[in-house]
Motif scaffolding. Structure first.
Motif, PDB file in Angstrom:
ATOM      1  N   ALA A   1       0.875  -1.172   0.000  1.00  0.00           N
ATOM      2  CA  ALA A   1       0.000   0.000   0.000  1.00  0.00           C
ATOM      3  C   ALA A   1       0.910   1.219   0.000  1.00  0.00           C
ATOM      4  CB  ALA A   1      -0.900  -0.004   1.226  1.00  0.00           C
ATOM      5  N   VAL A   2       0.686   2.118  -0.961  1.00  0.00           N
ATOM      6  CA  VAL A   2       1.563   3.270  -1.153  1.00  0.00           C
ATOM      7  C   VAL A   2       0.809   4.549  -0.780  1.00  0.00           C
ATOM      8  CG1 VAL A   2       2.928   4.548  -2.860  1.00  0.00           C
ATOM      9  CG2 VAL A   2       2.774   2.052  -2.999  1.00  0.00           C
ATOM     10  N   PHE A   3       1.487   5.406  -0.027  1.00  0.00           N
ATOM     11  CA  PHE A   3       0.916   6.673   0.423  1.00  0.00           C
ATOM     12  C   PHE A   3       1.888   7.810   0.109  1.00  0.00           C
ATOM     13  CE2 PHE A   3      -0.597   3.251   3.067  1.00  0.00           C
ATOM     14  CZ  PHE A   3      -1.958   3.493   3.203  1.00  0.00           C
ATOM     15  N   ARG A   4       1.384   9.041   0.052  1.00  0.00           N
ATOM     16  CA  ARG A   4       2.236  10.213  -0.143  1.00  0.00           C
ATOM     17  C   ARG A   4       2.786  10.727   1.189  1.00  0.00           C
ATOM     18  NH1 ARG A   4      -2.119  11.478  -3.085  1.00  0.00           N
ATOM     19  NH2 ARG A   4      -1.936  11.058  -5.296  1.00  0.00           N
ATOM     20  N   SER A   5       2.208  10.284   2.289  1.00  0.00           N
ATOM     21  CA  SER A   5       2.584  10.765   3.619  1.00  0.00           C
ATOM     22  C   SER A   5       3.256   9.649   4.427  1.00  0.00           C
ATOM     23  CB  SER A   5       1.327  11.249   4.353  1.00  0.00           C
ATOM     24  OG  SER A   5       1.537  11.318   5.743  1.00  0.00           O
ATOM     25  N   ARG A   6       4.430   9.941   4.956  1.00  0.00           N
ATOM     26  CA  ARG A   6       5.127   8.962   5.813  1.00  0.00           C
ATOM     27  C   ARG A   6       4.302   8.672   7.064  1.00  0.00           C
ATOM     28  NH1 ARG A   6      10.442   8.109   4.411  1.00  0.00           N
ATOM     29  NH2 ARG A   6      11.075   7.432   6.485  1.00  0.00           N
ATOM     30  N   ASN A   7       3.689   9.703   7.625  1.00  0.00           N
ATOM     31  CA  ASN A   7       2.878   9.534   8.820  1.00  0.00           C
ATOM     32  C   ASN A   7       1.706   8.583   8.552  1.00  0.00           C
ATOM     33  OD1 ASN A   7       2.208  10.143  11.553  1.00  0.00           O
ATOM     34  ND2 ASN A   7       0.590  11.494  10.803  1.00  0.00           N
ATOM     35  N   ASP A   8       1.015   8.771   7.418  1.00  0.00           N
ATOM     36  CA  ASP A   8      -0.100   7.890   7.068  1.00  0.00           C
ATOM     37  C   ASP A   8       0.386   6.462   6.828  1.00  0.00           C
ATOM     38  OD1 ASP A   8      -1.956   9.920   7.298  1.00  0.00           O
ATOM     39  OD2 ASP A   8      -2.079  10.306   5.136  1.00  0.00           O
ATOM     40  N   THR A   9       1.554   6.315   6.227  1.00  0.00           N
ATOM     41  CA  THR A   9       2.123   4.986   5.974  1.00  0.00           C
ATOM     42  C   THR A   9       2.360   4.256   7.292  1.00  0.00           C
ATOM     43  OG1 THR A   9       3.228   5.794   3.971  1.00  0.00           O
ATOM     44  CG2 THR A   9       4.044   3.729   4.915  1.00  0.00           C
ATOM     45  N   LEU A  10       3.010   4.922   8.213  1.00  0.00           N
ATOM     46  CA  LEU A  10       3.319   4.303   9.504  1.00  0.00           C
ATOM     47  C   LEU A  10       2.052   4.035  10.319  1.00  0.00           C
ATOM     48  CD1 LEU A  10       6.497   6.381  10.367  1.00  0.00           C
ATOM     49  CD2 LEU A  10       6.398   4.006   9.550  1.00  0.00           C
ATOM     50  N   HIS A  11       1.108   4.973  10.282  1.00  0.00           N
ATOM     51  CA  HIS A  11      -0.160   4.782  10.994  1.00  0.00           C
ATOM     52  C   HIS A  11      -0.911   3.577  10.430  1.00  0.00           C
ATOM     53  CE1 HIS A  11      -3.825   5.729  13.141  1.00  0.00           C
ATOM     54  NE2 HIS A  11      -4.475   5.626  11.993  1.00  0.00           N
ATOM     55  N   PHE A  12      -0.957   3.449   9.101  1.00  0.00           N
ATOM     56  CA  PHE A  12      -1.670   2.340   8.472  1.00  0.00           C
ATOM     57  C   PHE A  12      -0.991   1.007   8.794  1.00  0.00           C
ATOM     58  CE2 PHE A  12      -3.051  -0.259   4.781  1.00  0.00           C
ATOM     59  CZ  PHE A  12      -4.410  -0.213   5.027  1.00  0.00           C
ATOM     60  N   ALA A  13       0.324   0.963   8.760  1.00  0.00           N
ATOM     61  CA  ALA A  13       1.062  -0.264   9.099  1.00  0.00           C
ATOM     62  C   ALA A  13       0.758  -0.683  10.537  1.00  0.00           C
ATOM     63  CB  ALA A  13       2.561  -0.056   8.907  1.00  0.00           C
ATOM     64  N   ASN A  14       0.771   0.275  11.449  1.00  0.00           N
ATOM     65  CA  ASN A  14       0.458  -0.025  12.848  1.00  0.00           C
ATOM     66  C   ASN A  14      -0.980  -0.492  13.010  1.00  0.00           C
ATOM     67  OD1 ASN A  14       3.009   0.557  13.831  1.00  0.00           O
ATOM     68  ND2 ASN A  14       2.540   2.708  14.163  1.00  0.00           N
ATOM     69  N   PHE A  15      -1.907   0.125  12.280  1.00  0.00           N
ATOM     70  CA  PHE A  15      -3.312  -0.265  12.349  1.00  0.00           C
ATOM     71  C   PHE A  15      -3.492  -1.708  11.880  1.00  0.00           C
ATOM     72  CE2 PHE A  15      -7.577  -0.731  10.653  1.00  0.00           C
ATOM     73  CZ  PHE A  15      -8.346  -0.295  11.729  1.00  0.00           C
ATOM     74  N   LEU A  16      -2.880  -2.062  10.747  1.00  0.00           N
ATOM     75  CA  LEU A  16      -2.992  -3.435  10.243  1.00  0.00           C
ATOM     76  C   LEU A  16      -2.390  -4.424  11.238  1.00  0.00           C
ATOM     77  CD1 LEU A  16      -2.126  -3.122   6.431  1.00  0.00           C
ATOM     78  CD2 LEU A  16      -4.384  -3.262   7.491  1.00  0.00           C
ATOM     79  N   SER A  17      -1.223  -4.105  11.760  1.00  0.00           N
ATOM     80  CA  SER A  17      -0.561  -4.989  12.731  1.00  0.00           C
ATOM     81  C   SER A  17      -1.406  -5.183  13.982  1.00  0.00           C
ATOM     82  CB  SER A  17       0.796  -4.423  13.133  1.00  0.00           C
ATOM     83  OG  SER A  17       1.680  -4.477  12.047  1.00  0.00           O
ATOM     84  N   SER A  18      -1.995  -4.099  14.472  1.00  0.00           N
ATOM     85  CA  SER A  18      -2.808  -4.195  15.683  1.00  0.00           C
ATOM     86  C   SER A  18      -4.092  -4.984  15.453  1.00  0.00           C
ATOM     87  CB  SER A  18      -3.126  -2.808  16.244  1.00  0.00           C
ATOM     88  OG  SER A  18      -3.994  -2.110  15.379  1.00  0.00           O
ATOM     89  N   ASN A  19      -4.455  -5.177  14.181  1.00  0.00           N
ATOM     90  CA  ASN A  19      -5.630  -5.979  13.837  1.00  0.00           C
ATOM     91  C   ASN A  19      -5.242  -7.373  13.353  1.00  0.00           C
ATOM     92  OD1 ASN A  19      -8.274  -4.392  14.096  1.00  0.00           O
ATOM     93  ND2 ASN A  19      -6.826  -2.910  13.269  1.00  0.00           N
ATOM     94  N   GLY A  20      -4.023  -7.792  13.668  1.00  0.00           N
ATOM     95  CA  GLY A  20      -3.592  -9.159  13.417  1.00  0.00           C
ATOM     96  C   GLY A  20      -3.080  -9.471  12.021  1.00  0.00           C
ATOM     97  N   LEU A  21      -2.859  -8.458  11.186  1.00  0.00           N
ATOM     98  CA  LEU A  21      -2.337  -8.707   9.844  1.00  0.00           C
ATOM     99  C   LEU A  21      -0.822  -8.510   9.838  1.00  0.00           C
ATOM    100  CD1 LEU A  21      -5.026  -6.852   7.712  1.00  0.00           C
ATOM    101  CD2 LEU A  21      -4.801  -9.301   8.052  1.00  0.00           C
ATOM    102  N   MET A  22      -0.120  -9.411   9.154  1.00  0.00           N
ATOM    103  CA  MET A  22       1.335  -9.290   9.025  1.00  0.00           C
ATOM    104  C   MET A  22       1.670  -8.108   8.126  1.00  0.00           C
ATOM    105  SD  MET A  22       2.989 -13.103   8.615  1.00  0.00           S
ATOM    106  CE  MET A  22       3.899 -12.469   7.241  1.00  0.00           C
ATOM    107  N   THR A  23       2.553  -7.251   8.593  1.00  0.00           N
ATOM    108  CA  THR A  23       2.975  -6.110   7.785  1.00  0.00           C
ATOM    109  C   THR A  23       4.458  -5.856   7.980  1.00  0.00           C
ATOM    110  OG1 THR A  23       2.558  -4.467   9.502  1.00  0.00           O
ATOM    111  CG2 THR A  23       0.738  -4.945   8.003  1.00  0.00           C
ATOM    112  N   ALA A  24       5.000  -5.089   7.059  1.00  0.00           N
ATOM    113  CA  ALA A  24       6.364  -4.573   7.182  1.00  0.00           C
ATOM    114  C   ALA A  24       6.387  -3.233   6.465  1.00  0.00           C
ATOM    115  CB  ALA A  24       7.369  -5.529   6.557  1.00  0.00           C
ATOM    116  N   VAL A  25       7.219  -2.345   6.918  1.00  0.00           N
ATOM    117  CA  VAL A  25       7.420  -1.067   6.232  1.00  0.00           C
ATOM    118  C   VAL A  25       8.681  -1.216   5.403  1.00  0.00           C
ATOM    119  CG1 VAL A  25       7.822   1.402   6.517  1.00  0.00           C
ATOM    120  CG2 VAL A  25       6.235   0.215   8.050  1.00  0.00           C
ATOM    121  N   ILE A  26       8.535  -0.984   4.086  1.00  0.00           N
ATOM    122  CA  ILE A  26       9.653  -1.178   3.160  1.00  0.00           C
ATOM    123  C   ILE A  26       9.848   0.078   2.310  1.00  0.00           C
ATOM    124  CG2 ILE A  26       9.260  -3.673   3.044  1.00  0.00           C
ATOM    125  CD1 ILE A  26       8.075  -3.159   0.190  1.00  0.00           C
TER     126      ILE A  26
END
Length: 86
Positions: free
Chosen positions: A6-31
């Protein structure tokens, strides 16, 4: 190997979305975002392609303004093929 990002223009939105997915049990990584994914903040959220339907549903509910798109990444040896998901 295939995965999606998932690609975003905002670093803050990217990190927030990654944390949201992780907190809901989905495997994620920031790359680092592949250059083929276009204009972005430089980092993206990586997740298993099998979770694509769930991620699409979450994105539809969240309506994040800086969202650029979803991309399928296929590793072919040392090469990566990047395709936009519609």
């Amino acid at each position: 190997m295939q995965y999606a990002i998932a690609v975003f223009r905002s670093r803050n939105d990217t990190l927030h979305f990654a944390n949201f997915l992780s907190s809901n049990g989905l495997m994620t990584a920031v790359i680092n975002t592949p250059k083929e994914a276009g204009q972005a903040c430089g980092i993206s959220v990586k997740f298993p392609i099998e979770n694509l339907t769930s991620v699409k549903a979450i994105l539809a509910k969240k309506n994040i303004q800086s969202f650029v798109g979803l991309f399928k990444i296929t590793d072919i040896g040392v090469r990566k093929v990047c395709e936009k998901i519609k």
